[in-house]
Design a protein around this motif. Structure first.
Motif, PDB file in Angstrom:
ATOM      1  N   VAL A  51       0.825  -1.198   0.000  1.00 37.46           N
ATOM      2  CA  VAL A  51       0.000   0.000   0.000  1.00 37.46           C
ATOM      3  C   VAL A  51       0.871   1.264   0.000  1.00 37.46           C
ATOM      4  O   VAL A  51       0.508   2.282  -0.572  1.00 37.46           O
ATOM      5  N   LEU A  52       2.032   1.186   0.626  1.00 36.50           N
ATOM      6  CA  LEU A  52       2.964   2.310   0.609  1.00 36.50           C
ATOM      7  C   LEU A  52       4.237   1.890  -0.130  1.00 36.50           C
ATOM      8  O   LEU A  52       5.231   1.528   0.494  1.00 36.50           O
ATOM      9  N   VAL A 115       8.719  14.413   0.044  1.00 35.26           N
ATOM     10  CA  VAL A 115       8.419  15.332  -1.055  1.00 35.26           C
ATOM     11  C   VAL A 115       9.327  16.586  -1.075  1.00 35.26           C
ATOM     12  O   VAL A 115       8.870  17.713  -1.244  1.00 35.26           O
ATOM     13  N   TYR A 120      12.031  19.749   6.764  1.00 30.57           N
ATOM     14  CA  TYR A 120      11.842  18.491   7.495  1.00 30.57           C
ATOM     15  C   TYR A 120      13.046  17.561   7.347  1.00 30.57           C
ATOM     16  O   TYR A 120      13.430  16.861   8.269  1.00 30.57           O
ATOM     17  N   GLU A 123      15.729  18.801   9.569  1.00 29.10           N
ATOM     18  CA  GLU A 123      15.375  18.457  10.947  1.00 29.10           C
ATOM     19  C   GLU A 123      15.663  16.974  11.224  1.00 29.10           C
ATOM     20  O   GLU A 123      16.234  16.623  12.263  1.00 29.10           O
ATOM     21  N   ASP A 124      15.288  16.130  10.287  1.00 26.05           N
ATOM     22  CA  ASP A 124      15.555  14.698  10.433  1.00 26.05           C
ATOM     23  C   ASP A 124      17.053  14.424  10.586  1.00 26.05           C
ATOM     24  O   ASP A 124      17.483  13.695  11.462  1.00 26.05           O
ATOM     25  N   ARG A 128      17.404  13.280  14.388  1.00 28.54           N
ATOM     26  CA  ARG A 128      17.123  11.852  14.541  1.00 28.54           C
ATOM     27  C   ARG A 128      18.399  11.080  14.311  1.00 28.54           C
ATOM     28  O   ARG A 128      18.920  11.059  13.209  1.00 28.54           O
ATOM     29  N   TYR A 130      19.235   8.069  13.890  1.00 32.55           N
ATOM     30  CA  TYR A 130      19.410   7.049  12.845  1.00 32.55           C
ATOM     31  C   TYR A 130      19.546   7.700  11.481  1.00 32.55           C
ATOM     32  O   TYR A 130      20.270   7.206  10.620  1.00 32.55           O
TER      33      TYR A 130
ATOM     34  N   ARG B   6       3.947  21.254   0.813  1.00 33.26           N
ATOM     35  CA  ARG B   6       3.013  21.282   1.940  1.00 33.26           C
ATOM     36  C   ARG B   6       2.392  22.644   2.085  1.00 33.26           C
ATOM     37  O   ARG B   6       3.052  23.656   1.959  1.00 33.26           O
ATOM     38  N   GLU B 128       3.700   5.292  13.102  1.00 39.28           N
ATOM     39  CA  GLU B 128       4.750   5.271  12.080  1.00 39.28           C
ATOM     40  C   GLU B 128       4.545   6.363  11.022  1.00 39.28           C
ATOM     41  O   GLU B 128       5.235   6.351   9.994  1.00 39.28           O
ATOM     42  N   SER B 263       7.504  14.891  18.924  1.00 37.15           N
ATOM     43  CA  SER B 263       8.130  13.970  17.973  1.00 37.15           C
ATOM     44  C   SER B 263       8.362  12.629  18.620  1.00 37.15           C
ATOM     45  O   SER B 263       8.623  12.544  19.814  1.00 37.15           O
ATOM     46  N   PRO B 265      11.065   9.906  19.162  1.00 38.74           N
ATOM     47  CA  PRO B 265      12.510  10.174  19.167  1.00 38.74           C
ATOM     48  C   PRO B 265      13.184   9.879  17.826  1.00 38.74           C
ATOM     49  O   PRO B 265      14.225  10.442  17.520  1.00 38.74           O
ATOM     50  N   ARG B 266      12.592   8.995  17.018  1.00 39.87           N
ATOM     51  CA  ARG B 266      13.257   8.639  15.785  1.00 39.87           C
ATOM     52  C   ARG B 266      12.640   9.246  14.533  1.00 39.87           C
ATOM     53  O   ARG B 266      13.179   9.071  13.445  1.00 39.87           O
ATOM     54  N   TRP B 267      11.506   9.894  14.663  1.00 34.08           N
ATOM     55  CA  TRP B 267      10.963  10.587  13.501  1.00 34.08           C
ATOM     56  C   TRP B 267       9.995  11.672  13.941  1.00 34.08           C
ATOM     57  O   TRP B 267       9.508  11.668  15.064  1.00 34.08           O
ATOM     58  N   SER B 268       9.731  12.577  13.022  1.00 43.87           N
ATOM     59  CA  SER B 268       8.816  13.680  13.313  1.00 43.87           C
ATOM     60  C   SER B 268       7.376  13.174  13.240  1.00 43.87           C
ATOM     61  O   SER B 268       7.059  12.295  12.464  1.00 43.87           O
ATOM     62  N   ALA B 270       5.053  15.614  12.850  1.00 47.35           N
ATOM     63  CA  ALA B 270       4.401  16.832  12.365  1.00 47.35           C
ATOM     64  C   ALA B 270       3.552  16.579  11.123  1.00 47.35           C
ATOM     65  O   ALA B 270       2.557  17.255  10.900  1.00 47.35           O
ATOM     66  N   THR B 271       3.961  15.610  10.322  1.00 49.82           N
ATOM     67  CA  THR B 271       3.215  15.307   9.104  1.00 49.82           C
ATOM     68  C   THR B 271       2.981  13.805   9.017  1.00 49.82           C
ATOM     69  O   THR B 271       3.530  13.040   9.801  1.00 49.82           O
ATOM     70  N   LYS B 273       1.837  10.439   6.076  1.00 48.76           N
ATOM     71  CA  LYS B 273       1.562   9.999   4.711  1.00 48.76           C
ATOM     72  C   LYS B 273       0.149   9.452   4.688  1.00 48.76           C
ATOM     73  O   LYS B 273      -0.111   8.384   5.228  1.00 48.76           O
ATOM     74  N   ILE B 275      -2.507   7.523   3.016  1.00 47.33           N
ATOM     75  CA  ILE B 275      -2.555   6.544   1.938  1.00 47.33           C
ATOM     76  C   ILE B 275      -3.664   6.938   0.971  1.00 47.33           C
ATOM     77  O   ILE B 275      -4.795   7.185   1.379  1.00 47.33           O
ATOM     78  N   SER B 283       0.467   7.745  -1.912  1.00 42.07           N
ATOM     79  CA  SER B 283       0.219   8.480  -0.670  1.00 42.07           C
ATOM     80  C   SER B 283       0.498   9.955  -0.887  1.00 42.07           C
ATOM     81  O   SER B 283       1.119  10.331  -1.872  1.00 42.07           O
ATOM     82  N   ARG B 285       1.610  13.595   1.455  1.00 36.53           N
ATOM     83  CA  ARG B 285       2.024  14.156   2.746  1.00 36.53           C
ATOM     84  C   ARG B 285       1.007  15.183   3.203  1.00 36.53           C
ATOM     85  O   ARG B 285       0.684  16.104   2.453  1.00 36.53           O
ATOM     86  N   ASP B 287      -0.346  17.554   6.834  1.00 37.28           N
ATOM     87  CA  ASP B 287      -0.011  17.922   8.205  1.00 37.28           C
ATOM     88  C   ASP B 287      -0.803  17.054   9.163  1.00 37.28           C
ATOM     89  O   ASP B 287      -1.968  16.744   8.925  1.00 37.28           O
TER      90      ASP B 287
END
Lengths: 217, 311
Positions: A51-52, A115, A120, A123-124, A128, A130, B6, B128, B263, B265-268, B270-271, B273, B275, B283, B285, B287
């Motif tokens: 799906v993704l 995108v 972002y 920021e990542d 983050r 990883y 966005r 996720e 957040s 800890p491993r990803w934001s 804020a936004t 996906k 589907i 998909s 993006r 907010d």
């Protein structure tokens, strides 16, 4: 997998064309290197990537980056352990495929997943761990890919080998990136880490055993 | 390639599915008996209020039933749809225990029968950072809680998913995740009218991979709070331990409210996906909304709480 040195060395028993095994190996590397792209392209248009699809692309390309990085770093240990010196001829190809898959992996993340939202992405990369590790691993591969040509090898001389030791750092960061990313399934990140540690140990062992020889070569 | 920038205006802030919408839509459903639920749910159906919100079209049956996290049936998103057919959902018993007047083992039918079944379209936001819009069928969780008559001392309700290695192939992960899967809600959260017990999807029986025969849906929390295939409900005074918050306390909290400002800890966060099969890459993006867009309904539950701390 590789013919032991004792059988490979006597010239009389070697095949008529001593390069044919390398040619076979190179063909196999090209097929393996382009295979995932073909698989993803077909899967994308047939709708079998889930799906993704972008998540599948990122995952598959990340895995193949690590496979090729580790394969690249395995070349010298294989050469040392087996005495098959010609195997060195495939190292650049393996390394460039690692870089290629790393680029596809990153572009799928930055371009499709995020995108190209630069804010972002920055920021990542900064926040983050990883992604910091993965991004650093990719950045380290850039000078290695650029200086992989014969011209650069000649120009850099001894410094080329020093520079290209960064491949170990890049691969380590790549494995760390993988380990930090997974949620429950740490099996494959640990396999990758142990393989890398094994390869590094082999190199160190040979360095200690014959420091002068290594230095001369 | 489709490159989409966005914009804050992508989702109107008022786009939660208002209750009035459900009521209107349910009336419409009643008026058009015989038309399939799926056809009804298409957003152009006779001026349904949902039709004004272009980006809130429900996801397809295919999308909802082939992209699942149900680790007991495998870690890949496709695994549950491939493996969950081994789950036996009949007969099904739900054990109710803890601080309540009416503990006991209830047959699923007895659990569901006294309630009025409704169709509700909710946003579903996974931790996720992917999301869908899903037309659930179910009834208020508050119904069964009221019938169990919790003691005044009961402050929380804990849930457990079935754990049966014979039916669930992922035994390999048993040491890593302490099965059975556990979740919990504060009692006022569980009693909120938006909280559902779900037994259907698109007007049909809930597929196994989506948590058959009975699951929780709490639409303002990350998806993992909406526990699947429930076999136990326990009323407690203390905050019950929950699977992911126990597994990785730094990453998952008890509350796990959808919050773009906190957040992972491993990803934001804020936004997300969303589907969307009409997009080239499947998909888009968008907010993420505070409390998944249900703030008007549920924000009062967290008044005065530091949501950075109680994440």
């Amino acid at each position: 997998m590789v013919t032991p040195p004792t059988r490979a060395k006597p010239a009389s028993r070697r095949p008529a064309n001593p390069g044919h095994r390398i040619l076979l190996l190179k063909t196999a590397i090209w097929l393996t290197g382009l295979g995932p792209i073909a698989w993803l392209t077909v899967g994308f248009f047939r709708g079998t990537l889930g799906v993704l699809p972008v998540d599948t692309i990122i995952l598959v390309e990340g895995r193949w980056t690590l496979v090729f990085l580790i394969a690249t770093l395995a070349v010298t240990p294989i050469r040392r352990l087996t005495g098959w010196n010609r195997v060195i001829q495939v190292r650049r190809l393996l390394g460039l495929f690692a870089f290629f898959h790393a680029c596809v992996h990153f572009l799928a993340y930055a371009g499709i997943d995020q995108v190209f939202a630069i804010g972002y992405i920055i920021e990542d990369v900064l926040d983050r761990r990883y992604i910091t590790a993965g991004f650093a691993a990719l950045v380290l591969l850039v000078p290695l890919a650029v200086t992989s040509t014969k011209g650069w090898i000649r120009r850099l001389g001894k410094r080329w080998r020093k520079l290209h030791r960064l491949a170990y750092l890049s691969a380590s960061l790549g494995v760390l990136h993988f380990y930090w990313k997974v949620r429950a399934d740490t099996f494959w990140p640990l396999v990758a880490a142990l393989t890398l540690a094994g390869l590094f140990t082999v190199r160190l062992a040979y360095r200690k055993r014959s420091p002068k020889k290594t230095a001369r070569k | 390639m489709i490159i989409r920038t966005r914009r804050n205006s992508d989702i109107p802030s008022s786009e939660i599915t208002p209750e009035s919408a459900f009521i209107n839509r349910r009336r419409f459903l009643g008026a058009s008996a015989g038309i399939g639920a799926a056809a009804f749910l298409s957003r152009d159906a006779a001026g349904s209020p949902l039709s004004t919100r272009q980006d809130e079209e429900p996801n397809t049956w295919e999308e909802i039933t082939t992209h699942n996290n149900f680790y007991e049936f495998g870690l890949d998103k496709k695994d549950p749809s491939r493996n969950a057919h081994t789950l036996v959902t009949r007969p099904w018993t739900v054990k109710v225990d803890g601080l309540c007047n009416k503990p006991g083992d209830y047959q699923l039918e007895d659990f569901i029968k006294p309630s009025t079944i409704e169709d509700r379209v909710y946003r579903f936001r996974c931790v996720e950072a992917w999301s869908m819009v899903i037309p659930w069928r179910g009834f208020p969780l508050a119904d069964v809680i009221r019938r169990a008559e919790p003691h005044p001392s009961a402050k929380y309700v804990a849930f457990a998913t079935l754990w049966d290695p014979e039916q669930m192939p992922e035994r390999r992960w048993k040491p890593r995740i302490g099965w059975p899967y556990r979740e919990g809600l504060r009692l006022d959260e569980a009693m909120h009218p938006l909280s559902l017990l779900v037994n259907g999807l698109y007007g049909k029986e809930l597929p196994n991979q989506n948590g058959a025969p009975l699951r929780v849906i709490v639409p303002w929390k990350y998806g993992f709070k909406s526990i699947k295939s429930i076999v136990r409900m326990t009323f407690t005074e203390e905050e019950p331990p929950t699977t992911w918050a126990t597994q990785t306390p730094g990453e998952y909290g008890f509350y796990s409210n959808v919050n773009p400002d906190v957040s992972h800890p491993r990803w934001s966060q804020a936004t997300e996906k969303r589907i969307d099969g009409s997009r080239f890459f499947g998909s888009r993006r968008i907010d993420t909304l505070f409390l998944n867009g249900y703030a008007d309904e549920v924000a009062h539950l967290y008044e005065g709480m530091d949501l950075q701390k109680y994440f």
